[in-house]
Design a protein around this motif. Structure first.
Motif, PDB file in Angstrom:
ATOM      1  N   PRO A  24      12.116   4.653  -3.504  1.00 38.00           N
ATOM      2  CA  PRO A  24      10.981   3.724  -3.728  1.00 38.00           C
ATOM      3  C   PRO A  24      10.412   3.135  -2.441  1.00 38.00           C
ATOM      4  O   PRO A  24       9.184   2.998  -2.311  1.00 38.00           O
ATOM      5  CB  PRO A  24      11.598   2.649  -4.627  1.00 38.00           C
ATOM      6  N   ASP A  25      11.263   2.765  -1.492  1.00 40.19           N
ATOM      7  CA  ASP A  25      10.753   2.164  -0.247  1.00 40.19           C
ATOM      8  C   ASP A  25       9.901   3.161   0.542  1.00 40.19           C
ATOM      9  O   ASP A  25       8.819   2.816   1.038  1.00 40.19           O
ATOM     10  CB  ASP A  25      11.914   1.682   0.610  1.00 40.19           C
ATOM     11  N   ARG A  29       6.572   3.729  -1.249  1.00 35.72           N
ATOM     12  CA  ARG A  29       5.628   2.622  -1.032  1.00 35.72           C
ATOM     13  C   ARG A  29       5.006   2.709   0.366  1.00 35.72           C
ATOM     14  O   ARG A  29       3.800   2.503   0.529  1.00 35.72           O
ATOM     15  CB  ARG A  29       6.373   1.294  -1.213  1.00 35.72           C
ATOM     16  N   ARG A  67       2.355   5.557   0.389  1.00 32.62           N
ATOM     17  CA  ARG A  67       1.076   5.156  -0.228  1.00 32.62           C
ATOM     18  C   ARG A  67       0.257   4.269   0.715  1.00 32.62           C
ATOM     19  O   ARG A  67      -0.974   4.403   0.796  1.00 32.62           O
ATOM     20  CB  ARG A  67       1.349   4.437  -1.547  1.00 32.62           C
ATOM     21  N   LEU A  68       0.926   3.359   1.425  1.00 33.80           N
ATOM     22  CA  LEU A  68       0.204   2.513   2.392  1.00 33.80           C
ATOM     23  C   LEU A  68      -0.366   3.347   3.535  1.00 33.80           C
ATOM     24  O   LEU A  68      -1.487   3.108   4.003  1.00 33.80           O
ATOM     25  CB  LEU A  68       1.141   1.439   2.938  1.00 33.80           C
ATOM     26  N   ASP A 102       0.810  -6.021   5.108  1.00 33.47           N
ATOM     27  CA  ASP A 102       1.709  -5.188   4.302  1.00 33.47           C
ATOM     28  C   ASP A 102       2.135  -3.939   5.075  1.00 33.47           C
ATOM     29  O   ASP A 102       3.312  -3.529   5.019  1.00 33.47           O
ATOM     30  CB  ASP A 102       1.023  -4.781   2.995  1.00 33.47           C
ATOM     31  N   GLU A 147       5.978  -2.888   6.059  1.00 37.84           N
ATOM     32  CA  GLU A 147       6.597  -1.627   5.650  1.00 37.84           C
ATOM     33  C   GLU A 147       7.077  -0.828   6.861  1.00 37.84           C
ATOM     34  O   GLU A 147       8.134  -0.187   6.813  1.00 37.84           O
ATOM     35  CB  GLU A 147       5.612  -0.805   4.831  1.00 37.84           C
TER      36      GLU A 147
END
Length: 554
Positions: free
Chosen positions: A513-514, A517, A520-521, A542, A546
């Motif tokens: 998941p990390d 994410r 996607r960023l 954000d 990340e």
């Protein structure tokens, strides 16, 4: 810079309002002479002087007003083994000139008591000798004239011809004083065999300007041939160029053994055609322009102390990587907007807190606090690239700072298109141009971070494949190789963030998941910047968070 007359570093200190002002601006200010672009230009001028060429260095009006032109002049002049710094006409010289130009007071104030009549001469004409009434007492006195005749008239003393070469305050007079020679012999003294002929003569043409454009109507120095006429601007400097060229040619001096001139000037300090005449061979002169001298690294170095030592630079150890990225975006944004205007860049770096919604207001306040060019000073720019020197149609705008050469591009000063505060709300065009500069700055800073994060994600994704690497490359690469062979993993590592995200969404790749994410960023940031848009502050925060988390996981 240890010279007493060199520019004071405090003049370059950043004066910014709280809360973003630096604690002690003078302690952290970078002297312009330390910037790489400035040093490169000084070296170029010094190299031409060492080769025996005269140098005309043309600078903008703002450089003279800020004092940077004086510092450039001194740095270049010191490069010569022997140099003569022709002093500028000082305040006392100007006052003396004005005092002597005034008409003499009436020598006969009229009848009155006491000392008012004591200084009146006992004869009528000041050019005549007094008549001595001596009695004939038997002595033969030979005084040089007859006692019976009237007193003879003596001719008035001959006046020296008044002209530019005999002006006791003129350029040649001050040069001759430095060489211990008469004004008419100053140029001959430079090529005399008993003098070091490699002398570099330095002249600040902007200090000669006021004296050269005066209108003389009095009887003091500068009258005569100059009476009632206005001197052409820069005429003494032009005469010196021509006189030295003729003297060097007559003496037959080789380039390495001839005197040379270093003249730092604005366009308005010289005759309009002189720079082009000198460039085309008059007196073996190199013409240098303050054009494209400063680049991105120079402006970034100038504002680095403001960003490093300001109150916003400390107390954020919780996210050093994210803070470093935000600082780089802030620095690049200031550089991209301000270009080579160092003082404006310092002001904006200290005034702006780094958030997008305050950028326009901070820029307007900085423009209002500084002398900047007006929009009318900039003509339409038809070219994209900047030439080696400003063209004839751009020279006036260049002199006023309205047009600059920036990283090889021709661009207007920010004050030409952005209003100064207080001003009405910025229009759509102003906001669009500001957003374009901000997007360009974000691209320059974030693109390397996005690419580095992509490479790390692709390497970790090799351990989370649900299908063979060759199949993933064949199905999701925009341009799959025809024959991957045994290099499927290498091609997989070259997949872009969008291709990796498609593989993850399809199930061929199962990222944690990390990492998903972060991927996607990265895709969103790349797409926004690719379309010349701007990442919002929240999105940038954000992304920084990340990236910092990915480093911790690694």
């Amino acid at each position: 810079m240890t010279d007493a007359r060199a520019l004071d570093p405090a003049a370059y200190a950043v004066r910014a309002p709280a809360p973003y002002a630096v604690r002690d601006p003078a302690a952290y200010a970078v002297r312009p002479g330390e910037l790489p672009g400035v040093r490169a230009r000084v070296r170029a001028v010094a190299a031409d002087l060492a080769a025996g060429r005269n140098c005309l260095w043309l600078v903008t009006d703002a450089l003279v007003e800020s004092g940077l032109a004086e510092e450039l002049y001194r740095e270049a002049l010191r490069s010569g083994p022997v140099h003569v710094d022709v002093p500028a006409p000082g305040p006392e010289t100007a006052s003396t000139r004005a005092r002597e130009a005034q008409p003499d007071p009436d020598p006969d104030p009229g009848p009155g008591p006491g000392p008012a009549q004591v200084d009146t001469p006992p004869w009528d004409d000041a050019d005549e000798l007094p008549f001595l009434d001596l009695s004939d007492d038997g002595f033969d006195l030979d005084l040089g004239w007859s006692l019976q005749a009237g007193p003879p008239r003596l001719p008035a003393p001959r006046r020296a011809s008044d002209g530019p070469r005999h002006d006791p305050y003129g350029l040649l007079a001050r040069l001759g004083k430095e060489l211990s020679a008469e004004p008419d012999e100053a140029v001959a003294a430079l090529v005399a065999p008993d003098r070091d002929r490699r002398t570099v003569v330095g002249i600040r043409a902007w200090s000669e300007h006021d004296g050269d454009t005066r209108t003389s109507t009095g009887t003091g120095p500068g009258a005569g041939t100059d009476a009632g006429a206005t001197h052409a601007r820069g005429a003494p400097v032009e005469r010196l160029f021509r006189a030295l060229a003729a003297a060097v040619k007559e003496a037959g001096l080789p380039p390495g053994e001839r005197p040379r001139l270093l003249v730092v000037a604005r366009l308005r300090d010289l005759p309009e055609t002189l720079p082009d005449e000198l460039r085309h061979g008059l007196g073996d002169t190199a013409v240098h322009w303050w054009w494209g001298a400063l680049g991105r690294h120079d402006t970034a170095a100038a504002i680095a102390p403001v960003l490093d030592h300001g109150p916003t630079a400390g107390g954020r150890d919780r996210d050093p990587l994210g803070e470093r990225i935000r600082r780089a975006v802030r620095s690049e944004t200031v550089v991209e907007i301000c270009g080579p205007d160092l003082e404006l860049a310092r002001r904006l770096a200290s005034e702006w807190d780094g958030t997008q919604h305050t950028l326009g207001a901070a820029l307007g306040r900085c423009l209002a606090s500084l002398p900047v060019p007006a929009p009318a000073d900039c003509p339409p720019l038809r070219r994209i690239g900047a030439l080696a020197r400003p063209g004839a149609e751009l020279r006036r705008a260049w002199a006023r700072g309205a047009v600059v050469a920036w990283e090889g591009l021709l661009r207007p000063h920010v004050a030409v298109w952005h209003p100064a505060a207080p001003a009405p709300a910025s229009g759509a065009d102003v906001r669009a141009r500001l957003a374009a500069h901000l997007s360009q700055a974000q691209q320059r800073v974030l693109s390397p971070w996005i690419e580095e994060a992509r490479q790390r994600l692709a390497a970790r994704a090799l351990g989370h494949l649900n299908r063979p690497a060759a199949a993933v490359v064949a199905d999701h690469a925009d341009r799959p190789p025809a024959h991957p062979g045994g290099e499927a993993e290498r091609y997989f590592l070259e997949l872009q963030v969008g291709e990796l995200l498609r593989a993850h969404i399809s199930g061929a790749l199962a990222l944690p998941p990390d990492d998903a994410r972060l991927l996607r960023l990265l895709v969103m940031a790349r797409n926004v910047l690719a379309h010349r848009s701007v990442l919002y502050d929240r999105t940038l925060d954000d992304l920084c968070a990340e990236l910092a988390g990915a480093d911790l996981r690694a």
